[in-house]
Write an enzyme that holds these catalytic residues in place. Structure first.
Site, PDB file in Angstrom:
ATOM      1  N   HIS A 518       0.868  -1.119   0.042  1.00  0.00           N
ATOM      2  CA  HIS A 518      -0.042   0.121   0.027  1.00  0.00           C
ATOM      3  C   HIS A 518       0.641   1.401   0.060  1.00  0.00           C
ATOM      4  O   HIS A 518       0.765   2.159   0.766  1.00  0.00           O
ATOM      5  CB  HIS A 518      -0.911  -0.152   1.198  1.00  0.00           C
ATOM      6  N   ASN A 519       1.725   1.253  -0.847  1.00  0.00           N
ATOM      7  CA  ASN A 519       2.593   2.601  -1.070  1.00  0.00           C
ATOM      8  C   ASN A 519       1.872   3.657  -1.767  1.00  0.00           C
ATOM      9  O   ASN A 519       1.067   3.313  -2.666  1.00  0.00           O
ATOM     10  CB  ASN A 519       3.855   2.312  -1.761  1.00  0.00           C
TER      11      ASN A 519
END
Lengths: 605, 184
Positions: A518-519
């Site tokens: 979940h960058n």
């Protein structure tokens, strides 16, 4: 360099964002080329079934993930450290191949609403101007939930999301999430089974006065056909989602749901094993004229001219491509100015708790990527008072079985030896008798968390690697402590026979510890061109015929998973690109004024 | 990739002893060697992954902070070969024993030494070696049998994992926690 015949739109990245845009623009009859640097595994996925569920190949050797020998990032916790390369996959798992990370994801699909898009102003209204941390970079996105609502619907029908609605047209639905953004109708399918551990957790949460709901996920709970005619079969509960291509045609994946559809259109061309290395600018104007790429089968470089370029690669690759292409102003943490690389975010979190029950059988192998039960009370609820724990944002908490793949999960009570006779008896006993409570926390952009180009390390084509400077800041540490305390309370009412202690995660953040893919951030959206990269319509301020889609445009990270928003923004982006091409406006959509320092964009040189 | 045909017999024997010490035979099933752990490791050494495939292997090389992850120059195969040789010389030197004669106490002490990183061996970082040894022993028990370990799925049988041939949609859901010592 070889020059190819021009196309209308060149799309970089074959995941959800690129797949949706390709499918929608293909319908409109445009000439398209979709570039994906990984292979096309679709035929293999359709053919080989059981051998796809090989934990060693995919979860340990990461065959579906980014080939780091070709391109990786460097990382340091703060600017006085020397950044070193990410030599192996660790914290996050960017996918590679047609379908991108959407081929190997779990499927968790949660909408983000106004609480996120208006985070800065909502927080200011409620708590005044003071901030947790002076270096926090809070900004509204210039985007409202109502604009995105129809696009979320289209994404959910394409991905095949199963879930229980909590709010349909403003009417709260028992059993759903009362804090979710208002929906126009139910999810495409009813929810999948949460498992007995998830149901047990839900009952305990009701005792605490919280609002549990089954986690919505893009895994079909029943036979389903998307509006494009792509058929999903019901989820088999095999437990091989995350890191794996789905062998049952049950998981929403852009390779089947989008790229297959795009290929029905004559104007569409897929180039897999094609590594885009640069977006080429048209002279010194703000416009771009196409992409340079390397055909990885032949090693030959080539140039693809295009009227419009769409960057839809993974978050980190989008940022990298803008930096190596010299587009936009690189972010400078000393002045706080510039956009490219700004606002890099990840997910705050605490340790989770494992709960061991002498008398239970959770069937941990009978699962799907979203198995479990969530509460949104400490994140989606606008009435939740952040002034006491003292943070911006919040966290969702979840409970359910431990995913039972044998290399991933062999939970043991504290004090159990790691090998030997006692270990063997314990691993056998506790495998079916353990559940877990954990969470996912939001993160705000921060002055000292950013991306730029590394001065030392290079990728396979000799370009500087993207450098990430990142750590948990005070806001994330506070969220983490809060999460750990809530999890302890949840463990208490769940009365296990043994449990592990959920510790708060303090600094330093580690790139070696598996967390989430979940960058976010790095090419943030905003209304101020001096500190954002794209307009609220995902159009690059400096380059009107360049659109950026994906989580790199997020101005912060929510506790909610990113994919539903990536999908909704891609659907809206496809409509915007069409409108922009048809109207041929001088600069940017919505009459947004372009950056004043730009040369006249209508007369590219 | 590394030349692994020459894994010396004494090292193979040490790996067998480790495998049976870490995963002993009991009423739940065979020991590590019978499960195929050493066969698995010999094959694992030849996989592209062990040779460094899909990993970033360019310098400069610096130790870095723990938060920056694996920064050794060695490929997994090289680390494993060097580490196993070093573990054997530790057994022969510090414990005045060998792979055949070592008793359970010596094997236990050696494994703990490697795990805790106390072993003084300048070229091989013991913690990193131990992490790989531990991972490979566990993979030899719990990875898909097609990779050489987990003989006839007997590793999966230890924990009751029914295999990855199909889904479990029609498998009964299991049972929720029953009245236990600490009912809320």
């Amino acid at each position: 360099m070889k020059q190819l015949a021009p196309v209308d739109v060149a799309i970089v990245g074959g995941g959800w964002a690129g797949g949706i845009v390709a499918k929608e623009l293909g319908k409109a009859g445009l000439r398209l080329c979709l570039f994906e640097r990984g292979p096309d595994r679709r035929q293999q996925t359709a053919d080989v079934g059981p051998s796809l569920r090989d934990e060693l190949r995919f979860a340990i050797h990461h065959e579906n993930l980014q080939n780091l020998a070709r391109d990786t990032v460097t990382f340091r916790n703060h600017r006085l450290q020397t950044a070193l390369p990410m030599r192996r996959i660790g914290a996050f798992q960017p996918g590679e191949g047609v379908g991108g990370s959407g081929a190997h994801w779990n499927g968790v699909s949660l909408r983000w609403g106004d609480e996120d898009f208006c985070l800065a102003s909502r927080y200011r209204e409620r708590y005044g101007a003071q901030r947790v941390d002076a270096d926090m970079q809070l900004a509204d996105w210039g985007l409202r939930y109502d604009e995105l609502r129809p696009f979320y619907d289209r994404y959910e029908r394409t991905a095949g999301v199963s879930g229980w609605a909590g709010n349909i047209g403003g009417v709260l639905q028992p059993g759903g999430n009362p804090f979710e953004p208002v929906r126009d109708g139910p999810y495409p399918m009813p929810p999948l089974d949460e498992g007995v551990a998830g149901v047990w957790f839900a009952e305990r949460m009701l005792q605490l006065g919280l609002h549990p709901f089954p986690r919505p996920t893009a895994n079909a709970s029943q036979p389903y056909v998307t509006p494009d005619g792509v058929a999903y079969r019901p989820c088999a509960y095999c437990g091989f989602c995350d890191r794996f291509d789905c062998g049952f045609e049950a998981k929403g994946s852009p390779d089947r749901a989008c790229v297959d559809v795009a290929q029905r259109h004559a104007g569409f061309r897929l180039r897999s094993l094609a590594h885009v290395t640069r977006v080429r600018r048209r002279g010194r104007s703000g416009w771009v004229e196409g992409v340079e790429f390397i055909d990885l089968a032949t090693g030959e470089p080539a140039f693809q001219p295009a009227e419009v370029v769409v960057l839809a690669a993974y978050t980190l690759s989008n940022v990298h491509l803008l930096l190596v292409s010299g587009i936009g102003t690189p972010y400078d943490p000393l002045t706080g100015r510039g956009g490219v690389g700004r606002g890099y975010c990840y997910q705050s979190r605490s340790g989770s708790a494992a709960l061991f029950y002498e008398h239970a059988d959770f069937r941990p192998y009978r699962s799907h990527g979203g198995t479990g039960t969530m509460v949104d009370d400490f994140h989606g609820d606008p009435a939740f008072d952040r002034s006491v724990p003292g943070f911006v944002g919040g966290a969702t908490l979840s409970g359910g079985l431990v995913l039972g793949r044998p290399l991933a999960a062999r939970p043991l009570p504290p004090g159990t030896p790691a090998w030997g006779p006692q270990w063997k008896r314990a691993v056998a006993k506790w495998y079916p008798r353990t559940m877990v409570i954990g969470g996912s926390g939001s993160m705000t952009a921060h002055r000292w968390n950013w991306c730029d180009l590394d001065p030392t390390y290079r990728n396979a084509v000799g370009q500087p690697l993207l450098r990430i400077t990142f750590d948990f800041q005070e806001n994330e540490r506070r969220i983490s402590r809060f999460m750990a305390a809530r999890i302890r309370q949840m463990v208490q009412v769940s009365a296990p026979d043994h449990c592990t202690e959920p510790d708060a995660w303090e600094s330093p953040w580690s790139i070696a510890q598996t967390q989430s893919t979940h960058n976010a951030g790095g090419t943030p959206m905003g209304t101020d061109p001096s500190c954002s990269v794209v307009t609220p319509r995902c159009q690059v301020w400096d380059a009107p015929n360049l659109f950026v889609l994906g989580a790199s445009t997020f101005a912060h990270n929510s506790a909610n998973n990113p994919t539903a928003l990536v999908g909704a923004l891609a659907y809206r982006g496809a409509a915007d690109i069409l409108r922009w091409l048809q109207e041929s406006p001088a600069t940017l959509l919505d009459g947004v004024a372009s950056r004043p320092s730009l040369p006249a964009a209508a007369s590219p040189d | 990739v590394t030349d692994v045909d020459s894994l010396p017999p004494a090292q193979v024997r040490l790996l067998e002893r480790f495998a049976d010490h870490m995963v002993p035979a009991d009423e739940l099933g065979p020991g590590g060697t019978a499960l195929g752990v050493v066969r698995y490791i010999e094959r694992a050494l030849r996989t592209p992954w062990a040779g460094g495939a899909r990993q970033y292997l360019l310098g400069p090389w610096q130790p870095g902070a723990p938060s920056q992850g694996y920064q050794l120059r060695q490929t997994p195969a090289a680390l494993f070969l060097q580490g196993t040789a070093a573990a054997l010389s530790l057994l022969e030197g510090r414990f005045a024993s060998n792979a055949e004669a070592a008793d359970a106490g010596q094997l236990e002490a050696l494994l703990q030494l490697l795990r805790d990183g106390d072993a003084a061996e300048p070229t091989v970082p013991p913690k990193e070696y131990f992490a790989l040894l531990y991972a490979w022993v566990m993979e030899g028990v719990f990875a898909d049998p097609r990779h050489g370990g987990n003989a006839a799925g007997q590793g999966w049988a230890i924990i009751g994992f029914p295999g990855s041939q199909g889904g479990f949609r029609d498998t009964p859901r299991g049972s929720r926690p029953r009245a236990s010592r600490r009912q809320p």
